[in-house]
Design an enzyme around this catalytic site. Sequence first.
Site, PDB file in Angstrom:
ATOM      1  CG  ASN A  16       1.492   3.904  17.480  1.00 44.49           C
ATOM      2  OD1 ASN A  16       1.332   5.112  17.565  1.00 44.49           O
ATOM      3  ND2 ASN A  16       2.400   3.358  16.699  1.00 44.49           N
ATOM      4  CB  CYS A  35       1.810   5.463  13.162  1.00 47.48           C
ATOM      5  SG  CYS A  35       3.005   5.208  11.828  1.00 47.48           S
ATOM      6  CE  LYS A  59       5.407   6.201  21.185  1.00 48.69           C
ATOM      7  NZ  LYS A  59       6.409   5.200  20.808  1.00 48.69           N
ATOM      8  N   GLY A  99      14.751   4.971  22.918  1.00 47.59           N
ATOM      9  CA  GLY A  99      14.484   4.586  21.539  1.00 47.59           C
ATOM     10  C   GLY A  99      15.718   4.631  20.670  1.00 47.59           C
TER      11      GLY A  99
HETATM   12  O1  RRO Z   1       6.240   2.183  11.718  1.00 52.81           O
HETATM   13  C1  RRO Z   1       6.470   3.398  11.657  1.00 52.81           C
HETATM   14  O2  RRO Z   1       6.765   3.963  10.605  1.00 52.81           O
HETATM   15  C2  RRO Z   1       6.387   4.255  12.851  1.00 52.81           C
HETATM   16  C3  RRO Z   1       5.435   4.150  13.835  1.00 52.81           C
HETATM   17 BR1  RRO Z   1       4.172   2.827  13.869  1.00 52.81          BR
HETATM   18  C4  RRO Z   1       5.370   5.105  14.887  1.00 52.81           C
HETATM   19  O3  RRO Z   1       4.520   5.084  15.784  1.00 52.81           O
HETATM   20  N1  RRO Z   1       6.287   6.078  14.896  1.00 52.81           N
HETATM   21  C5  RRO Z   1       7.235   6.169  13.950  1.00 52.81           C
HETATM   22  O4  RRO Z   1       8.055   7.083  14.013  1.00 52.81           O
HETATM   23  N2  RRO Z   1       7.274   5.251  12.941  1.00 52.81           N
END
Ligand code: RRO
Length: 311
Positions: A132, A135, A169, A269
């Site tokens: 990831n 974020c 990602k 998702g």
């Molecule tokens: O946890 C989050 O707030 C979050 C993550 Br890690 C991410 O990769 N994408 C997102 O929309 N929220």
Amino acid sequence: MSIDLSVNVGSLALHNPLMTASGCSGYGKELAAYDDLSWLSAIVGKSISREPRLGNPYPRTCETPSGMINAIGLPNEGWESYTRNTLPLMRELVRGKPTKIVLNIVGHDLDEYTWVAERANDESDIAAVELNLSCPNVAGGLQFSTTADGCEKLVKAVRKVLKLPLIAKLSPNVTSVADIARAAEAAGADSLSLINTVLGMNVDWRKRKALVANGMGGLSGPAIKPIALRCVYEACKAVKIPVIGIGGICTADDVLDFMVCGASAVQLGTVLFVEPDAPQRIARDLKERMREAKVEKLSSLIGTLRAREGA
Ligand code: RRO
């Protein structure tokens, strides 16, 4: 007519193109209550870090037209608890099924990412690691995904220690997706997945308040599908490694739209929040759409979008 839904994402052989998107359905058990996980080719869990994290204050989500905003802030149990409690449960859930486990990892810095990646090598049944890089909801969280240099450094560091297939990602919140995609490829990613959520905001003017406590958050759902298609298309033109499409996919037609733009597989998702058994419907409809179009092998559709005349 026999229909073949199988696809390959590099060395990952999938019986159909439908994976879960990280963060949208926990670690499998949340979906298993609603549907047979066999309809999915992979479960991608919520990001795991070295240390446990509590995440952001509530409220963490809100609805938007055709989508939702989240600012969850990466809550997770941390590596030790994950390997002791959650991963064994995931192994049980997919035992005897064609469904693979993909570990999504995250860290504050290079060190934390590589610490987790190194340990993932020693766990059985992890088919791939998704990094990831993108974020939108933690301070400094975008540092690895918004510059080609940051992305390349992180992917390179993880590649050095990780023996499993590596999926990078990517974020849509960048000037050039193609540049970042090329950087991830050059650094040794086996495939890309995109897009993570689009940075957005929603407010209640009467209360003079943002609808998530963090203020801003990541927009997901059908609202972002056109952005995601554009990003996937651009990434596919920029790299040779396979691309996994993510962004507002709710129907078989959505899946096929991503695949003709170049995606080898997709992740579901936001749709899982409203319809946790959507994978079954989408997989069945995919076969139907292919029968109608007289296409036997789904993989034959990948990247077949035609340029418009004069374009
Ligand atoms: O946890 C989050 O707030 C979050 C993550 Br890690 C991410 O990769 N994408 C997102 O929309 N929220």
